[in-house]
Structures are given as structure tokens and as C-alpha cells.
Write a protein that holds these residues in place. Structure first.
Motif, PDB file in Angstrom:
ATOM      1  N   LYS A  20       6.524  10.783   3.351  1.00 25.14           N
ATOM      2  CA  LYS A  20       6.450  10.925   4.800  1.00 25.14           C
ATOM      3  C   LYS A  20       6.785  12.366   5.170  1.00 25.14           C
ATOM      4  O   LYS A  20       7.336  13.129   4.367  1.00 25.14           O
ATOM      5  N   ASP A  21       6.475  12.757   6.413  1.00 22.09           N
ATOM      6  CA  ASP A  21       6.676  14.142   6.830  1.00 22.09           C
ATOM      7  C   ASP A  21       8.144  14.554   6.813  1.00 22.09           C
ATOM      8  O   ASP A  21       8.472  15.695   6.513  1.00 22.09           O
ATOM      9  N   ASN A  22       9.053  13.670   7.133  1.00 23.25           N
ATOM     10  CA  ASN A  22      10.463  14.042   7.223  1.00 23.25           C
ATOM     11  C   ASN A  22      11.244  13.711   5.945  1.00 23.25           C
ATOM     12  O   ASN A  22      12.447  13.572   5.991  1.00 23.25           O
ATOM     13  N   GLU A  23      10.573  13.571   4.812  1.00 24.83           N
ATOM     14  CA  GLU A  23      11.233  13.222   3.551  1.00 24.83           C
ATOM     15  C   GLU A  23      11.102  14.351   2.546  1.00 24.83           C
ATOM     16  O   GLU A  23      10.177  15.156   2.600  1.00 24.83           O
ATOM     17  N   ASP A  24      12.048  14.400   1.640  1.00 25.31           N
ATOM     18  CA  ASP A  24      11.957  15.274   0.473  1.00 25.31           C
ATOM     19  C   ASP A  24      11.712  14.394  -0.744  1.00 25.31           C
ATOM     20  O   ASP A  24      12.288  13.317  -0.878  1.00 25.31           O
ATOM     21  N   LEU A  25      10.907  14.888  -1.644  1.00 22.83           N
ATOM     22  CA  LEU A  25      10.534  14.110  -2.818  1.00 22.83           C
ATOM     23  C   LEU A  25      11.097  14.780  -4.053  1.00 22.83           C
ATOM     24  O   LEU A  25      10.860  15.969  -4.299  1.00 22.83           O
ATOM     25  N   TYR A  26      11.881  14.034  -4.824  1.00 22.90           N
ATOM     26  CA  TYR A  26      12.433  14.533  -6.077  1.00 22.90           C
ATOM     27  C   TYR A  26      11.876  13.686  -7.219  1.00 22.90           C
ATOM     28  O   TYR A  26      11.972  12.464  -7.203  1.00 22.90           O
ATOM     29  N   ILE A  50       0.847  -1.206   0.000  1.00 20.18           N
ATOM     30  CA  ILE A  50       0.000   0.000   0.000  1.00 20.18           C
ATOM     31  C   ILE A  50       0.877   1.249   0.000  1.00 20.18           C
ATOM     32  O   ILE A  50       0.635   2.196  -0.743  1.00 20.18           O
ATOM     33  N   GLU A  51       1.914   1.231   0.839  1.00 21.19           N
ATOM     34  CA  GLU A  51       2.826   2.381   0.901  1.00 21.19           C
ATOM     35  C   GLU A  51       3.534   2.581  -0.438  1.00 21.19           C
ATOM     36  O   GLU A  51       3.643   3.703  -0.939  1.00 21.19           O
ATOM     37  N   LYS A  52       4.006   1.509  -1.040  1.00 18.34           N
ATOM     38  CA  LYS A  52       4.687   1.592  -2.338  1.00 18.34           C
ATOM     39  C   LYS A  52       3.747   2.148  -3.407  1.00 18.34           C
ATOM     40  O   LYS A  52       4.127   3.015  -4.196  1.00 18.34           O
ATOM     41  N   TYR A  53       2.519   1.661  -3.417  1.00 14.79           N
ATOM     42  CA  TYR A  53       1.534   2.120  -4.395  1.00 14.79           C
ATOM     43  C   TYR A  53       1.248   3.610  -4.222  1.00 14.79           C
ATOM     44  O   TYR A  53       1.210   4.360  -5.191  1.00 14.79           O
ATOM     45  N   ALA A  54       1.056   4.038  -2.967  1.00 18.48           N
ATOM     46  CA  ALA A  54       0.775   5.458  -2.701  1.00 18.48           C
ATOM     47  C   ALA A  54       1.950   6.332  -3.107  1.00 18.48           C
ATOM     48  O   ALA A  54       1.772   7.423  -3.663  1.00 18.48           O
ATOM     49  N   ARG A  55       3.162   5.880  -2.843  1.00 19.75           N
ATOM     50  CA  ARG A  55       4.351   6.659  -3.217  1.00 19.75           C
ATOM     51  C   ARG A  55       4.500   6.754  -4.737  1.00 19.75           C
ATOM     52  O   ARG A  55       4.834   7.807  -5.268  1.00 19.75           O
ATOM     53  N   GLU A  56       4.272   5.669  -5.437  1.00 22.99           N
ATOM     54  CA  GLU A  56       4.474   5.669  -6.885  1.00 22.99           C
ATOM     55  C   GLU A  56       3.347   6.365  -7.641  1.00 22.99           C
ATOM     56  O   GLU A  56       3.601   7.142  -8.560  1.00 22.99           O
TER      57      GLU A  56
END
Length: 102
Positions: free
Chosen positions: A87-93, A75-81
Motif C-alpha cells: 500500500k502507499d503508506n507502507e514500507d516493505l522489508y 487477492i490482496e494476500k496473493y499480490a503481496r506475497e
């Protein structure tokens, strides 16, 4: 009746003329003529190929759905992709592949 003397004997036979007329009718004029049947056969083959493709796609999606129902990491992988969630402490590139210039 001189013009009839130049016609071959087999063309004067009413049975042969009937068979020729029947064959011409079945090939070109009938509702179920050969050309229409070939087109319908080709269309049927395409529809059967589509059916097989969509059946495999449905099976693949059902497998993915079962994985999402049973595995929290999936579920987490699907939501990320798919939804670019983080997550709150992450940066997304997001890195997109370069397109060739014309």
C-alpha cells in the motif's frame, strides 16, 4: 557319430529342444521380450504416479483460483506475497533466510 553318444538322451528329444529354443527366443529376441516388458511396466508405474501428482496439483490450483475469484482479501494476500506489492503508506522489508557458508 561317437560325439553324439556323450549327449544325454533328453537333449536329443526334438520337443524339448523346441521348447528351449522357444523360451530363449521369448526371453531375449522377441519384440515383446520379458526385459522390455519389465521396463515398460516400470515406466507405466512412474507415469501413473506423475498423473496422480499432477491431478492433485490441478485440484489445489483450482481451489486457489476459486478463492481468488470470490475473496478480495485473498487477492490482496496473493499480490503481496507473489508480486511484492504494498500500500502507499507502507514500507516493505524482504527478509531472506541465511544460506550456510561452505
Amino acid at each position: 557319430m561317437k560325439f553324439l553318444s556323450n549327449i544325454p538322451g533328453w537333449l536329443k528329444n526334438k520337443y524339448i529342444l523346441s521348447v528351449i529354443a522357444f523360451v530363449v527366443w521369448m526371453i531375449f529376441f522377441d519384440a515383446k521380450d520379458i526385459l522390455t516388458q519389465r521396463e515398460r511396466t516400470r515406466e507405466l508405474r512412474q507415469l501413473q504416479d506423475s498423473k496422480a501428482y499432477f491431478a492433485s496439483e490441478i485440484a489445489k490450483e483450482q481451489k486457489a483460483l476459486e478463492e481468488l475469484k470470490s475473496n478480495p482479501a485473498a487477492i490482496e494476500k496473493y499480490a503481496r506475497e507473489k508480486y511484492m506489492m504494498k500500500k502507499d503508506n507502507e514500507d516493505l522489508y524482504i527478509v531472506e533466510p541465511a544460506t550456510p557458508k561452505e
